[in-house]
Design a protein around this motif. Structure first.
Motif, PDB file in Angstrom:
ATOM      1  N   ASP A  45      56.810  53.423  82.531  1.00 57.31           N
ATOM      2  CA  ASP A  45      57.000  51.368  82.292  1.00 57.31           C
ATOM      3  C   ASP A  45      55.959  50.660  83.640  1.00 57.31           C
ATOM      4  N   PRO A  46      54.523  50.699  82.873  1.00 53.08           N
ATOM      5  CA  PRO A  46      53.322  49.496  83.977  1.00 53.08           C
ATOM      6  C   PRO A  46      53.903  48.266  84.029  1.00 53.08           C
ATOM      7  N   ALA A  47      54.489  47.959  83.380  1.00 53.92           N
ATOM      8  CA  ALA A  47      55.015  46.898  83.443  1.00 53.92           C
ATOM      9  C   ALA A  47      55.716  46.705  84.611  1.00 53.92           C
ATOM     10  N   LYS A  48      56.940  47.234  84.780  1.00 53.87           N
ATOM     11  CA  LYS A  48      57.458  47.411  85.613  1.00 53.87           C
ATOM     12  C   LYS A  48      57.273  47.558  87.343  1.00 53.87           C
ATOM     13  N   VAL A  49      56.606  48.845  86.966  1.00 53.04           N
ATOM     14  CA  VAL A  49      55.851  49.286  87.858  1.00 53.04           C
ATOM     15  C   VAL A  49      54.871  47.998  88.726  1.00 53.04           C
ATOM     16  N   ASP A  50      54.244  46.820  87.761  1.00 50.32           N
ATOM     17  CA  ASP A  50      53.229  46.351  88.105  1.00 50.32           C
ATOM     18  C   ASP A  50      54.252  45.287  89.275  1.00 50.32           C
ATOM     19  N   ALA A  51      55.627  44.686  88.521  1.00 49.67           N
ATOM     20  CA  ALA A  51      56.561  43.423  88.978  1.00 49.67           C
ATOM     21  C   ALA A  51      56.782  44.511  90.316  1.00 49.67           C
ATOM     22  N   TYR A  52      57.258  45.933  90.784  1.00 50.46           N
ATOM     23  CA  TYR A  52      57.878  46.490  91.595  1.00 50.46           C
ATOM     24  C   TYR A  52      57.238  46.170  92.801  1.00 50.46           C
ATOM     25  N   ARG A  53      56.037  46.642  92.529  1.00 52.40           N
ATOM     26  CA  ARG A  53      54.439  46.593  93.424  1.00 52.40           C
ATOM     27  C   ARG A  53      53.975  45.647  94.125  1.00 52.40           C
ATOM     28  N   ALA A  54      54.486  44.115  92.731  1.00 54.63           N
ATOM     29  CA  ALA A  54      54.379  43.485  93.189  1.00 54.63           C
ATOM     30  C   ALA A  54      54.766  42.652  94.139  1.00 54.63           C
ATOM     31  N   GLY A  55      56.226  42.262  94.010  1.00 53.68           N
ATOM     32  CA  GLY A  55      57.527  42.283  94.697  1.00 53.68           C
ATOM     33  C   GLY A  55      57.399  42.631  96.401  1.00 53.68           C
ATOM     34  N   VAL A  56      57.291  44.006  96.696  1.00 51.97           N
ATOM     35  CA  VAL A  56      57.074  44.475  97.706  1.00 51.97           C
ATOM     36  C   VAL A  56      56.009  44.068  99.096  1.00 51.97           C
ATOM     37  N   ARG A  57      55.019  43.872  97.690  1.00 53.30           N
ATOM     38  CA  ARG A  57      53.525  43.112  98.201  1.00 53.30           C
ATOM     39  C   ARG A  57      53.855  41.822  99.113  1.00 53.30           C
ATOM     40  N   ARG A  58      54.574  41.102  98.247  1.00 51.94           N
ATOM     41  CA  ARG A  58      54.917  40.197  98.592  1.00 51.94           C
ATOM     42  C   ARG A  58      55.709  40.200  99.606  1.00 51.94           C
ATOM     43  N   MET A  59      56.830  40.639 100.367  1.00 53.55           N
ATOM     44  CA  MET A  59      57.445  40.537 100.933  1.00 53.55           C
ATOM     45  C   MET A  59      56.736  41.293 102.404  1.00 53.55           C
ATOM     46  N   PRO A  67      63.738  36.155 106.864  1.00 53.76           N
ATOM     47  CA  PRO A  67      64.822  36.571 106.521  1.00 53.76           C
ATOM     48  C   PRO A  67      64.656  37.643 105.432  1.00 53.76           C
ATOM     49  N   THR A  68      63.690  37.110 104.277  1.00 50.17           N
ATOM     50  CA  THR A  68      63.562  37.796 103.059  1.00 50.17           C
ATOM     51  C   THR A  68      61.902  38.478 103.251  1.00 50.17           C
ATOM     52  N   SER A  69      61.345  38.421 104.420  1.00 47.73           N
ATOM     53  CA  SER A  69      60.458  39.653 104.547  1.00 47.73           C
ATOM     54  C   SER A  69      60.793  41.366 104.224  1.00 47.73           C
ATOM     55  N   TRP A  70      59.771  42.210 104.050  1.00 43.84           N
ATOM     56  CA  TRP A  70      60.492  43.613 104.607  1.00 43.84           C
ATOM     57  C   TRP A  70      60.169  43.649 105.695  1.00 43.84           C
ATOM     58  N   ALA A  71      59.592  43.129 106.482  1.00 43.64           N
ATOM     59  CA  ALA A  71      60.319  43.606 108.456  1.00 43.64           C
ATOM     60  C   ALA A  71      61.953  43.114 108.708  1.00 43.64           C
ATOM     61  N   TYR A  72      61.973  42.317 108.359  1.00 44.99           N
ATOM     62  CA  TYR A  72      63.000  41.701 108.540  1.00 44.99           C
ATOM     63  C   TYR A  72      63.661  42.791 107.929  1.00 44.99           C
ATOM     64  N   GLN A  73      64.369  42.351 106.409  1.00 43.98           N
ATOM     65  CA  GLN A  73      64.978  43.799 105.996  1.00 43.98           C
ATOM     66  C   GLN A  73      64.776  44.757 105.966  1.00 43.98           C
ATOM     67  N   ALA A  74      63.734  44.977 107.477  1.00 49.68           N
ATOM     68  CA  ALA A  74      63.905  46.612 107.069  1.00 49.68           C
ATOM     69  C   ALA A  74      64.776  46.677 108.422  1.00 49.68           C
ATOM     70  N   ASN A  75      64.585  45.953 109.612  1.00 55.27           N
ATOM     71  CA  ASN A  75      64.208  46.032 111.183  1.00 55.27           C
ATOM     72  C   ASN A  75      66.031  45.485 111.345  1.00 55.27           C
ATOM     73  N   SER A 118      59.392  39.649  92.923  1.00 54.40           N
ATOM     74  CA  SER A 118      58.442  40.658  91.952  1.00 54.40           C
ATOM     75  C   SER A 118      58.093  39.704  90.682  1.00 54.40           C
ATOM     76  N   GLY A 119      59.343  38.360  90.580  1.00 55.31           N
ATOM     77  CA  GLY A 119      58.605  37.747  89.479  1.00 55.31           C
ATOM     78  C   GLY A 119      58.917  38.335  88.172  1.00 55.31           C
ATOM     79  N   ASP A 120      60.360  39.188  88.413  1.00 54.16           N
ATOM     80  CA  ASP A 120      60.739  39.997  87.243  1.00 54.16           C
ATOM     81  C   ASP A 120      61.828  39.168  87.227  1.00 54.16           C
ATOM     82  N   SER A 149      45.952  49.704  99.212  1.00 55.92           N
ATOM     83  CA  SER A 149      46.434  49.116  97.499  1.00 55.92           C
ATOM     84  C   SER A 149      47.482  49.183  96.906  1.00 55.92           C
ATOM     85  N   ASN A 150      48.417  50.256  97.203  1.00 53.42           N
ATOM     86  CA  ASN A 150      49.557  50.458  96.361  1.00 53.42           C
ATOM     87  C   ASN A 150      51.001  49.978  97.820  1.00 53.42           C
ATOM     88  N   PRO A 151      51.714  49.459  97.855  1.00 59.76           N
ATOM     89  CA  PRO A 151      52.404  49.030  98.618  1.00 59.76           C
ATOM     90  C   PRO A 151      53.455  50.205  98.476  1.00 59.76           C
TER      91      PRO A 151
END
Ligand code: C2O
Length: 428
Positions: A45-59, A67-75, A118-120, A149-151
């Motif tokens: 489902d391309p819409a799901k993949v897009d939302a997933y990528r948008a969410g990761v990009r945003r984080m 605490p909601t950033s990608w780096a904080y979560q990974a840490n 992700s907005g979804d 370009s691919n988060p």
């Protein structure tokens, strides 16, 4: 720390643990739940993949202090040594019976953050179902396009995995030993399905069977960031790997035959802190979490909200279910592993005698395993491999098992570091 000069290879026999407890049955409740889909299904489902990528990009675009950033979560999982710690950084739990609840809570709160980013509003974390032989390559959306370009792309992985020319093999993904376990926790090897019942620890070596395989082996096979506890959660593939590990926990419980979560108060009452989608800290005990949240999602392989309620047998029964092994041969000198194959002799300590009837299981164990730095790959172990016979983990009669170093690095001491006598044993 453990003494690195005393490693031994041992061969022993042990009986399979049998218990008579009956699995509890919990009625399913009718309610709307987020459905975690297999990555193969999700990716259609391309819409799901897009939302997933948008969410990761945003984080990823958020500041490390958020605490909601990608780096904080990974840490929260781990940090490179020398990093100044912020609240809850480097608190993951490995090699204890908290491995499963800690990582379940971790991906749950991460999923809430990612859903919002992700907005979804229906977003749920996909899982990587590598048990399916058709899903052994790194899922395509994590490697294509192979640029920034691919988060979901991460260059620091085994290059053949990123190229899609190699993937996990059947040994990496084998959960059969874990599924044979009928106890959740055990103080002697094998440490049950879910690990040694000890206090919260960042890196203990007493892995439960599923944490060992497929969990650790998959980390080691992907390599790069994933091969190293302090860095692993930076790679987006971490989260779909862990969704699958979490799913396998449910599947193990569903097998019945006495398989159940611990009833012990020190397991149920252990609390952990994570952050919600607003960045606010949430502290809950394992029991509170399981009661409150696990009906909110299910895996697409599950018919209804699964039974996560805490139930099971006493620790005394668990300990009694494990019998000691007889050591038939051993080697006490350390064995150094490197880039080239090494072979070692085992000295017999007892006569093998006639094969017992019914046949019992033979284990090959490696103990007190240490590494100065993550070796970046797994090691295969063979017994009596005739010289000139090519090593072949898929078909060789002599193949014993695969050794991963995930969770063993000396730099990985956590806040609740323990020091005790139990060897880090791995038997195949
Ligand atoms: Cu905390 Cu897969 O590791």
């Amino acid at each position: 720390m453990r003494n690195p000069s005393r490693r031994s290879l041992l061969v022993g026999t042990a009986c399979t643990a049998i218990t008579g407890a009956i699995a509890p049955h919990w009625p399913a409740r009718a309610q709307t739940v987020y459905v975690r889909q297999s990555i193969a299904e999700f990716s259609k489902d391309p819409a799901k993949v897009d939302a997933y990528r948008a969410g990761v990009r945003r984080m990823k675009s958020r500041d490390v202090d958020d605490p909601t950033s990608w780096a904080y979560q990974a840490n929260i999982h781990g940090v490179p040594s020398g990093t100044t710690l912020k609240p809850e950084w480097r608190t993951c739990d490995h090699g204890t019976w908290y491995f499963f609840p800690w990582h379940r809570m971790y991906i749950y709160w991460f999923e809430r953050i990612l859903r919002r980013a992700s907005g979804d509003p229906t977003f749920a974390l996909p899982y990587w179902d590598y048990s399916d032989p058709d899903q052994r390559l790194l899922p395509r959306i994590f490697r294509e396009p192979a640029n920034s370009s691919n988060p979901l792309y991460e260059p620091n992985r085994r290059s053949s995995f990123n190229a899609g020319t190699a993937g996990l093999d059947s040994e990496d993904v084998d959960h059969s030993a874990a599924f044979r376990q009928t106890v959740f926790a055990s103080t002697s090897f094998p440490y049950g399905f879910g690990g040694y019942p000890r206090s919260h620890s960042h890196t203990a070596d007493t892995f439960g069977e599923l944490e060992w395989s497929p969990h650790n082996l998959v980390h080691g096979a992907i390599g790069g960031l994933m091969g190293n506890v302090p860095l692993a959660a930076r790679d987006p593939i971490f989260w779909v790997h862990h969704a699958n590990i979490d799913r396998l926990w449910n599947r193990w419980l569903a097998l019945g035959g006495g398989r159940a979560n611990p009833t012990n108060a020190s397991w149920r009452g252990q609390s952990f802190t994570f952050f919600n989608q607003r960045g606010l800290a949430v502290t809950e005990t394992v029991q509170q979490f399981l009661n409150r949240h696990t009906d909110e999602y299910r895996y697409d392989t599950e018919p209804a909200p699964a039974a996560f309620a805490v139930a099971g047998r006493s620790e005394a029964t668990e300990a009694a279910a494990v019998t000691a092994a007889t050591i038939l041969a051993r080697r006490d000198q350390p064995v150094e592993l490197g880039a080239r194959p090494v072979s070692v002799q085992l000295a017999p300590t007892a006569s093998l005698g006639e094969p017992p009837t019914p046949p019992r299981r033979l284990f090959v164990g490696l103990s007190k395993i240490r590494s100065k730095a993550p070796p970046g790959s797994n090691f295969d172990v063979y017994l009596n491999l005739p010289s000139g016979t090519p090593p072949d983990p898929d078909n060789s009669l002599y193949f014993v098992g695969r050794l991963s170093f995930f969770g063993r690095s000396e730099q990985e001491h956590g806040r609740a570091h323990h020091d005790d006598e139990s060897p880090s044993v791995r038997a195949f």
